[in-house]
Every structure is written in structure tokens, then in C-alpha cells.
Design an enzyme around this catalytic site. Sequence first.
Site: not given
Ligand code: DGL
Length: 353
Positions: A36, A50, A83, A116-117, A189, A310
Site C-alpha cells: 500500500t 486502491y 505482500s 503490511t499484510d 498486524k 494441556e
Molecule cells: N495488499 C496488502 C499488502 O500489500 C495491502 C496492505 C498494505 O500494504 O497496507 O500487504
Amino acid sequence: MKLARTLAAAMAGLALACAVHAQSLPKVVILATGGTIAGAGATAANSATYQAAKVPVDKLIAGIPEIGKLAAVRGEQVFQIASESFTDEHLLQLGRRVAALAKQDDVDGIVVTHGTDTLEETAFFLNLVVPTDKPVVVVGSMRPGTALSADGALNLYNAVATAADKSARGKGVLAVMNDEIFTGRDVTKAVNIRTEAFKSPWGALGMVVEGRTYWFRAPVKRHTLNSEFGIDAIKALPPVGIAYGHGNAGDAAYRALAAQGAKALVHAGTGNGSVARQVVPALRELRAQGVQIVRSARVAGGGFVLRNAEQPDDEYDWVVAHDLNPQKARILAALALARGADAREMQRIFLEY
Ligand code: DGL
């Protein structure tokens, strides 16, 4: 005429002073992978709708001229992908590039821009395999640069500030998001649609404010120079699968992953990594066939899976992921397997990293 000569001399002096100043700045390389932070939306109102991985690294850098006061920066476009599409091959390629740059005398710090993923997985992987004490900082954004109140520019500015800062040396691979500095080991995340998206169950290491870092804690687990996993010795990552624990669980997912070649299975267990009684026989059978079983937990936000609590891990020859979430446990299990670790050795590794 005399004035012209005076002006020319002054300009030359200024240019020299700028060149000397630029020479004195830390040298930071920005490796761009997509996400992103390189995204673009149709309108400024599109903060969540987007396309990721559109803007090239040179345009990202050009959009933040203030970075030039922090460091002498250059960019490389390693990938241009979202990602969630990262594969282990992407991880290995990126890790090799980061390690190679870290060896260079003309590189003082490295920033990796990333979706971020799976940012948390890449940051943890680099934390384990890049043998350097130079700052390596992974950064992303939750909104594309085209959106109102986009967060990418300040996140990238903060990441460069951290990568250029000698005080960030020796702290392992870091992640900088939303003014906070996290260790790549713990960061995750935790929110999927707000700019304050990243957390660590054990807290951030510090903050970046107006280009300055402020530290409040340091990592205690093994990383980078103190890691036994050097990227140069890793040819491939053995496949490791993750299966999610839940009510009414069955063993089909575990069997299918093993049938596809998984050498270890990470169980994203309920509670303290618990395994449904109707699933235990399959895991024991797969363990007997040589598949490593790692108990992690689907519970986010803190704590750790306790060995022999457990589940009789000693009796079953299973491993507990300690505080690592399933997606991070996958990375560490693969690295341990790449070194031929048995369950006992893998358990040591999970407790030390
Ligand atoms: N498609 C997600 C990624 O590339 C978008 C999320 C992001 O980058 O914030 O991880």
C-alpha cells in the site's frame, strides 16, 4: 564584473558545502517491494479502496524531499507486489539483497518498504537471517499516498530517520509504523483498517518523533549477528503448513498439508495452543511419519503456549511455539528444519529466538 565573480565564488562555495554535507550524511538504501505504501487510489477519499504496488521507489523518495536532510538515500525496486503474494522465494531473494548491502562500507542503514499484510513475517525472517548490526527497518502504510491523511510519507520518513540513526544499531531488524519502532520479532498486524495497525504483545521498543528516535526497551531474543541462521547458507525453506484450531475441528487440513509435502505443521490452537481430542490421533500419526508438530495459538495479543500444560508435548514429541504467532512460527520452523533440527533442537530454537 567583480560582483559576478563574487556571486560565482559564493555559489561554488555553497555547492561545495552541500556536497560535503551530503557526504557526511548517513547512507541509506531503500529496497521497495510494493504494498500500500506504493499504492494508488482513484480519489483522495479512497483510503481503503486502491491498488497496491503501483508507485515506483524513485517516485516514493521524490515525494518526500525532507528525507534528504536525514540521509543520502538511493532506492532499488526489488519487487512490486502486494505482500499477501510473498512466497518463500521472495523472502530468500530479499534476504540475500539486504545481507549483501549490509556488507557494503557505503551503506549505513537499509529500509525495506513492504505491504503490511505479511510485513511481520518478512521482518522476523530478516531478523533471523541477516548477519549485521546495521539498522534494517521494514515499513509500510495503511493508506495509499493518494488518500487524504495518507500515512506512508511520514512512515517512510521515520523509517529513514531510524535507519540513519546509530542508536538503532544492534537492535535487530526493526519495523516502523505510525510513529512507533517495533522489533521485527514480535511486531504483528493487529488491526486491518486503521493507521494504528501494528502492535507487539510485549510493547514497542520506542518511537520516532520529528526525525528523532526515542528508545524505551531493547530485544532480548537472539537475532542478526547472534543468529545461527545465516542467509548465505540457506538454499531453500522446507514447506511448513498452518492449520487453524476451532470448534467442531477435524483433522483433514493437517492430513492434506502433510500429503502436499509439509515437513512441519503449525497448529493455530485455541487458548493455550490446545488440540481437539478428535485431532490428536492424526497429529500423532503424522509425527510418527516424521512431520514436526508445532503448537502455536490463534489467540493474539500476548502470553505464550506453555509446554506440557494441556498437551503432553514430551510424550508426543511435539514443539511449542512459545509466544510466536502461527505465521511467525512457520518462519522459524522452516529455518530450523533447513538446519535439520529434530523436535528437541527445534524446541531450543523456539525458546531462544
Ligand atoms: N495488499 C496488502 C499488502 O500489500 C495491502 C496492505 C498494505 O500494504 O497496507 O500487504
